[in-house]
Design an enzyme around this catalytic site. Structure first.
Site, PDB file in Angstrom:
ATOM      1  N   CYS A   1       0.837  -1.194   0.000  1.00 15.13           N
ATOM      2  CA  CYS A   1       0.000   0.000   0.000  1.00 15.13           C
ATOM      3  C   CYS A   1       0.882   1.258   0.000  1.00 15.13           C
ATOM      4  O   CYS A   1       1.586   1.502  -0.971  1.00 15.13           O
ATOM      5  CB  CYS A   1      -0.983  -0.035   1.165  1.00 15.13           C
ATOM      6  SG  CYS A   1      -2.355   1.148   0.966  1.00 15.13           S
TER       7      CYS A   1
ATOM      8  N   HIS B   1      -3.855  -4.534  -0.038  1.00 14.40           N
ATOM      9  CA  HIS B   1      -3.399  -5.171   1.204  1.00 14.40           C
ATOM     10  C   HIS B   1      -3.521  -6.684   1.063  1.00 14.40           C
ATOM     11  O   HIS B   1      -4.627  -7.229   1.178  1.00 14.40           O
ATOM     12  CB  HIS B   1      -4.244  -4.700   2.385  1.00 14.40           C
ATOM     13  CG  HIS B   1      -4.002  -3.286   2.788  1.00 14.40           C
ATOM     14  ND1 HIS B   1      -3.008  -2.918   3.664  1.00 14.40           N
ATOM     15  CD2 HIS B   1      -4.621  -2.143   2.409  1.00 14.40           C
ATOM     16  CE1 HIS B   1      -3.030  -1.612   3.825  1.00 14.40           C
ATOM     17  NE2 HIS B   1      -3.998  -1.112   3.073  1.00 14.40           N
TER      18      HIS B   1
ATOM     19  N   GLU C   1      -2.719  -8.948   3.110  1.00 11.35           N
ATOM     20  CA  GLU C   1      -3.134  -9.548   4.378  1.00 11.35           C
ATOM     21  C   GLU C   1      -4.641  -9.435   4.600  1.00 11.35           C
ATOM     22  O   GLU C   1      -5.183 -10.058   5.518  1.00 11.35           O
ATOM     23  CB  GLU C   1      -2.369  -8.912   5.543  1.00 11.35           C
ATOM     24  CG  GLU C   1      -2.786  -7.508   5.936  1.00 11.35           C
ATOM     25  CD  GLU C   1      -2.219  -6.405   5.063  1.00 11.35           C
ATOM     26  OE1 GLU C   1      -2.390  -5.228   5.425  1.00 11.35           O
ATOM     27  OE2 GLU C   1      -1.602  -6.716   4.012  1.00 11.35           O
TER      28      GLU C   1
END
Length: 233
Positions: free
Chosen positions: A87, A211, A213
C-alpha cells in the site's frame, strides 16, 4: 538430510516506522510460513531473508518517518535482496508523489527504487478507492505465481465479504505511475487501469497497492509467493 529452500524457516523483517498495519501484516506473513520480526533496526534488515515495508497514511509522513531507515532499505534493495512494499509502502518505493504537492507541502522524495511518481485518481468515482477489485496479471513475476486464472468464490464483495480468486482489497487515493511500463506486473480498474503490483528491473523490489493480508486467498497466495521467493534467494 538438508532442508530445501522452501522447507527452511524464512525470516522476515517487518519495518516499524509508525505507519504500518503491523498486526494484520504479521498474521498474514505468519500464515504464509514466515518467522516475523517487527523492527526499526537496520541490522535486523541485514539479517533477515526479506524485508516488508507496510504502510497506511500519507506519503510525506511515511517518508519522514522512514527517513532514518532510507539508507538501510536502499542498501538492502541494491544488494539484490527481497523488499516488498504494501500500500503506502509500495508508493514509497517510487521517486515522488503528487500527494504532497496536492496538500501544498512541496515535493517529497521517495526511495526511488522504482522510478516514477504517484498520481491522484481523477475519475468520476468516489475517492479514496476502497473495496475489492479484480487483478489482471500483465507479466510474469514470482510474486503473482498462481494468481492469474484463480477461481472466484462468488462472495458478496459489496457487503464486505471475503472474495477469493483474482480479487484484492484496496484503500487508496493515489496510484503508482512508473516511468517504465515494464515495471507494471498487474493492474486493476477503477475508472482507469492502474498498477496493482509493480517491480523493479531486477525483480527483487516489488509492491502491491492492495493489502494482501486483507485479500483472502489471493492475498495469501501473494504472501506465500513472497516467502518462497525469500527462501529461494
Amino acid at each position: 538430510m538438508d532442508e530445501s529452500p522452501t522447507d527452511a524457516e524464512v525470516s522476515v523483517a517487518l519495518v516499524d516506522y509508525g505507519l504500518g498495519n503491523l498486526r494484520s501484516a504479521t498474521r498474514g506473513l505468519e500464515r504464509a510460513g514466515a518467522s516475523v520480526e517487527i523492527t526499526d533496526d537496520p541490522e535486523a534488515f541485514a539479517a533477515a531473508d526479506g524485508v516488508v515495508l507496510p504502510g497506511v497514511g500519507a506519503f510525506r509522513e511515511g517518508m519522514e518517518n522512514a527517513g532514518p531507515l532510507r539508507e538501510a532499505l536502499t542498501d538492502h534493495a541494491e544488494a539484490g535482496r527481497p523488499l516488498f512494499g504494501i500500500c503506502l509502502g509500495m508508493q514509497m518505493l517510487l521517486t515522488t508523489s503528487e500527494e504532497a504537492d496536492h496538500a501544498g507541502e512541496g515535493e517529497v522524495t521517495g526511495l526511488d527504487l522504482i522510478p516514477g511518481t504517484n498520481v491522484r485518481f481523477e475519475v468520476d468515482r468516489k475517492v479514496p478507492h476502497m473495496g475489492w477489485n479484480e487483478l489482471e496479471v500483465e507479466r510474469d513475476h514470482p510474486i503473482v505465481d498462481g494468481v492469474d486464472g484463480a477461481e472466484e468464490s462468488g462472495a458478496d464483495s459489496a457487503a464486505g465479504g471475503s472474495v477469493d480468486g483474482e480479487h484484492a482489497y484496496f484503500v487508496h487515493s493515489y496510484y503508482a505511475a512508473p516511468d517504465d511500463a515494464d515495471a507494471v506486473v498487474a493492474t486493476a480498474d477503477y475508472g482507469v487501469d492502474f498498477p496493482a503490483v509493480v517491480a523493479n528491473d531486477a525483480g527483487n523490489v516489488f509492491g502491491t497497492q492492495f493489502h494482501p493480508e486483507k485479500s483472502g486467498e489471493t492475498g495469501l497466495t501473494i504472501l506465500r509467493n513472497f516467502v518462497d521467493y525469500c527462501a529461494e534467494r
